[in-house]
Design an enzyme around this catalytic site. Structure first.
Site, PDB file in Angstrom:
ATOM      1  N   GLY A 269       0.825  -1.207   0.000  1.00 30.20           N
ATOM      2  CA  GLY A 269       0.000   0.000   0.000  1.00 30.20           C
ATOM      3  C   GLY A 269       0.858   1.255   0.000  1.00 30.20           C
TER       4      GLY A 269
ATOM      5  N   ARG B 161       1.044  -5.691  -4.910  1.00 31.99           N
ATOM      6  CA  ARG B 161       1.162  -6.619  -3.783  1.00 31.99           C
ATOM      7  C   ARG B 161       1.650  -8.010  -4.183  1.00 31.99           C
ATOM      8  NH1 ARG B 161      -0.393  -4.606   0.952  1.00 31.99           N
ATOM      9  NH2 ARG B 161      -1.944  -2.933   1.005  1.00 31.99           N
TER      10      ARG B 161
ATOM     11  N   ASP C  58       6.242  -7.935   5.323  1.00 30.74           N
ATOM     12  CA  ASP C  58       6.306  -9.063   4.390  1.00 30.74           C
ATOM     13  C   ASP C  58       7.321  -8.799   3.276  1.00 30.74           C
ATOM     14  OD1 ASP C  58       4.506 -10.838   5.548  1.00 30.74           O
ATOM     15  OD2 ASP C  58       2.771  -9.874   4.617  1.00 30.74           O
TER      16      ASP C  58
ATOM     17  N   LYS D 269       8.537   0.749   5.218  1.00 32.42           N
ATOM     18  CA  LYS D 269       7.355   1.529   4.829  1.00 32.42           C
ATOM     19  C   LYS D 269       6.089   0.879   5.348  1.00 32.42           C
ATOM     20  CE  LYS D 269       4.640   0.010   2.378  1.00 32.42           C
ATOM     21  NZ  LYS D 269       3.626  -0.677   1.566  1.00 32.42           N
ATOM     22  N   THR D 270       5.177   1.600   5.878  1.00 32.77           N
ATOM     23  CA  THR D 270       3.770   1.219   6.053  1.00 32.77           C
ATOM     24  C   THR D 270       3.097   2.253   6.948  1.00 32.77           C
ATOM     25  OG1 THR D 270       2.128  -0.358   6.824  1.00 32.77           O
ATOM     26  CG2 THR D 270       4.229  -0.482   7.951  1.00 32.77           C
TER      27      THR D 270
ATOM     28  N   ASP E 277       0.698   1.627   8.659  1.00 31.84           N
ATOM     29  CA  ASP E 277       0.192   0.918   9.835  1.00 31.84           C
ATOM     30  C   ASP E 277       1.094   1.074  11.063  1.00 31.84           C
ATOM     31  OD1 ASP E 277      -1.699   0.141   8.054  1.00 31.84           O
ATOM     32  OD2 ASP E 277      -1.304  -2.000   8.165  1.00 31.84           O
TER      33      ASP E 277
HETATM   34  P1  FBP Z   1       0.993  -2.011   3.689  1.00 31.36           P
HETATM   35  O1  FBP Z   1       1.127  -2.936   4.835  1.00 31.36           O
HETATM   36  O2  FBP Z   1       1.313  -2.610   2.386  1.00 31.36           O
HETATM   37  O3  FBP Z   1       1.756  -0.745   3.929  1.00 31.36           O
HETATM   38  O4  FBP Z   1      -0.519  -1.545   3.550  1.00 31.36           O
HETATM   39  C1  FBP Z   1      -1.264  -1.217   4.656  1.00 31.36           C
HETATM   40  C2  FBP Z   1      -2.691  -0.888   4.319  1.00 31.36           C
HETATM   41  O5  FBP Z   1      -2.852   0.473   4.047  1.00 31.36           O
HETATM   42  C3  FBP Z   1      -3.584  -1.331   5.466  1.00 31.36           C
HETATM   43  O6  FBP Z   1      -3.714  -0.321   6.433  1.00 31.36           O
HETATM   44  C4  FBP Z   1      -4.850  -1.702   4.759  1.00 31.36           C
HETATM   45  O7  FBP Z   1      -5.545  -2.705   5.461  1.00 31.36           O
HETATM   46  C5  FBP Z   1      -4.375  -2.239   3.443  1.00 31.36           C
HETATM   47  O8  FBP Z   1      -3.147  -1.603   3.183  1.00 31.36           O
HETATM   48  C6  FBP Z   1      -5.330  -1.978   2.316  1.00 31.36           C
HETATM   49  O9  FBP Z   1      -4.857  -2.636   1.191  1.00 31.36           O
HETATM   50  P2  FBP Z   1      -5.283  -2.301  -0.290  1.00 31.36           P
HETATM   51  O10 FBP Z   1      -4.521  -1.081  -0.703  1.00 31.36           O
HETATM   52  O11 FBP Z   1      -4.795  -3.487  -1.044  1.00 31.36           O
HETATM   53  O12 FBP Z   1      -6.742  -2.079  -0.313  1.00 31.36           O
END
Ligand code: FBP
Length: 551
Positions: free
Chosen positions: A81, A145, A176, A202-203, A205
């Site tokens: 993300g 992803r 991951d 990065k994230t 979260d």
């Molecule tokens: P990452 O772990 O890849 O940084 O993404 C986190 C996130 O934003 C979460 O908070 C959320 O649940 C998910 O991605 C949403 O994923 P998508 O962009 O595939 O809808």
């Protein structure tokens, strides 16, 4: 495309960097620490990573590194993300690379890890970098992803690197993706492939952190963006005094985002999934607790409020967690049979009869919309897509039912009008806060220094982030140092340990000490929009979480 006035102003922003990064890159050396060890499963990890386990951590100091001046080609991948600041990581990497040797090239793989597998790439030029400095988003090269984890994929990646003469690969991603970066680094070392692999944390979260990595990038901007919106909603609630707002906040698993936003805005209710799990609270209890707060506020004539719900919550409620685990196994084992069922009704009936009695009961207790959402496609890592489950609606509906019971018992006499929000995608691509702009630029420069020092299997790391940027210390941490073994799809796998909210930590303690008061009284705090230009105490502050953790 036209540029907004802020975009133009941000192009001109110069990130503040750690002092050492102002030096000529050839005059920066690496000071090595001692051998490192993972927090657990050391022997197994040593066997799995014979070439990259135990490497020393390092920090960059004044020194000599003529190799930084070599001409090279580096590949970069954005994974998962979006998170604000990704473009600045690339800008820092680009500037470092070009400062070493003007003829070096940066190759951006398109659309995430699949870009390297399908050999889809562009050369990132100075002109491209200029157009993206200090901007949010991952649109410079896109993200995806796709999981980069099998030997066949590694072979393809090696072949593509050879074709382009790439000697180093930077993988910008979450736990991951960085786990896969470590596995790829080990594979390249074992097979003698001359490609250095470096990870960048990065994230939004905020769950990729540990003693060496104080925070992942993007968390600061995302939480500040959500907190601005929550503050606005709080002010609206307190102005119109007629709605209870249920706000679901992103964060796939950990509740760092919800906790940080609660500290910044002081809502009436904020649920922390990790606490729910510790207390083994049921969905019923959580809804009951919310109803009690609504009733207490109604007694004061305040039939309005704000409740924050972390999106990962469902996976922390014991009965739902069990249910999801069973569904994952069931759907993986019978994917063809499941896909062949005609429509949601048949799917729900098939699932209900295939679950254990306990889980079938939990499944039956959920509204049909939530049941459907639990059966939706998993992401490539096999996770339920929690951002698509409307937990905020589930909880407000259940709280309403509890309030009806309280009313019957003569304990509640108020109004409960609800509105629902989901703040998630709004925060991932905002213009990076000064903190993220500075941090990301430094991470990118540091990734280059790691490459120039031949440090494969390392994560770019900046220490002392609670201090002003000039005092930050860039360095590198072996990724294997952050790993442990966890059961994934029935097998024990080496993975980076996800950092959940520490219920014994200072951020949670600060929240727990005040939440009772925030629940009943109206103590809202309005952080306002992210400020990019102005005094440091307004513009350059890291998150409360980071400050409290390092206080
Ligand atoms: P990452 O772990 O890849 O940084 O993404 C986190 C996130 O934003 C979460 O908070 C959320 O649940 C998910 O991605 C949403 O994923 P998508 O962009 O595939 O809808």
């Amino acid at each position: 495309m036209d540029n907004s006035p802020l975009q133009k102003a941000r192009y001109a922003y110069t990130p503040k960097v750690p002092k050492i990064l102002s030096r000529d890159v050839r005059k920066i050396g690496a000071k090595l620490g001692g051998e490192t060890a993972a927090p657990s499963d050391q022997a197994e990890l040593k066997d799995l990573f014979p070439k990259t386990y135990g490497m020393p951590s390092l920090e960059f100091v004044p020194g000599e590194n003529p190799a930084a001046g070599e001409r090279r080609a580096v590949g970069v991948i954005l994974s998962g993300g979006p998170a604000a600041g990704g473009h600045n990581v690339i800008a820092g990497l680009f500037d470092g690379l070009k400062a070493g040797n003007r003829d070096s090239r940066l190759i951006g793989f398109l659309g995430g890890p699949s870009g390297i597998l399908d050999d889809q790439s562009i050369e990132i030029t100075a002109e491209i970098v200029e157009r993206h400095r200090n901007t949010g988003g991952f649109d410079m090269i896109g993200s995806g992803r796709t999981k980069l984890g099998t030997e066949e994929q590694f072979k393809k990646a090696a072949a593509v690197c050879r074709k382009h003469g790439i000697g180093a690969l930077v993988i910008i991603g979450g736990d991951d993706s960085n786990t896969n970066a470590a596995i790829l680094a080990e594979y390249f070392r074992q097979t003698g492939e001359p490609v250095t692999v470096v990870g960048v944390p990065k994230t939004i979260d905020g769950d990729l952190k540990n003693e060496q990595i104080a925070t992942s990038f993007g968390f600061d901007t995302a939480t500040k963006t959500y907190a601005e919106l929550i503050g606005n909603v709080e002010r609206d609630a307190n102005s119109s005094k007629k709605y209870w707002h249920f706000i679901k906040l992103m964060g796939r698993s950990a509740s760092h985002i919800a906790l940080e936003c609660a500290l910044l805005t002081r809502p009436n209710v904020a649920i922390i999934s990790e606490e729910v799990e510790r207390d083994q609270a049921t969905l019923n209890q959580i809804a009951g607790d919310i109803a009690e707060v609504v009733a207490a506020r109604a007694e004061r004539g305040e039939n309005f409020g704000v409740a924050l719900i972390p999106e990962g919550l469902v996976e922390f409620i014991p009965e739902i967690k069990r249910l999801i685990a069973e569904l994952n196994t069931l759907l993986a084992a019978h994917s063809a049979a499941f896909a062949g069922l005609a429509g949601p009704e048949e799917q729900r009936a098939w699932v209900a009869k295939s679950l254990t009695t306990e889980s079938a009961k939990a499944f039956a207790s959920l509204p049909a919309t939530i049941q459907r959402q639990l059966l939706m496609d998993r992401d490539p890592h096999g996770n339920v897509q929690v951002s698509r489950i409307e937990t905020e609606k589930l909880l407000s509906e259940m709280a309403e039912a509890k309030l009806a019971e309280l009313e019957k018992a003569g304990r509640y006499n108020g109004k409960f009008s609800t509105l629902h929000h989901f703040f998630g995608y709004e925060g991932r691509c905002a213009f990076p806060s000064n903190f993220d702009a500075d941090y990301c630029y430094a991470l990118g420069c540091t990734a280059f220094l790691l490459i120039a020092s031949g440090r494969s299997g390392y994560m770019s790391a900046i220490a002392h982030l609670d201090r002003p940027a000039g005092e930050w210390v860039p360095g590198g941490v072996p990724i294997t140092m952050m790993m442990n073994l966890e059961r994934r799809h029935g097998e024990m796998k080496p993975v980076i340990r996800k950092a959940l909210v520490d219920l014994a930590g200072k951020p949670f303690a600060a929240f727990a000490a005040s939440r009772k008061e925030w629940a009943v009284s109206t103590s809202y705090l309005f952080p306002g929009a992210i400020q990019y230009f102005g005094p440091a105490e307004v513009c350059d502050q890291p998150t409360m979480t980071l400050k409290l953790e390092h206080s």
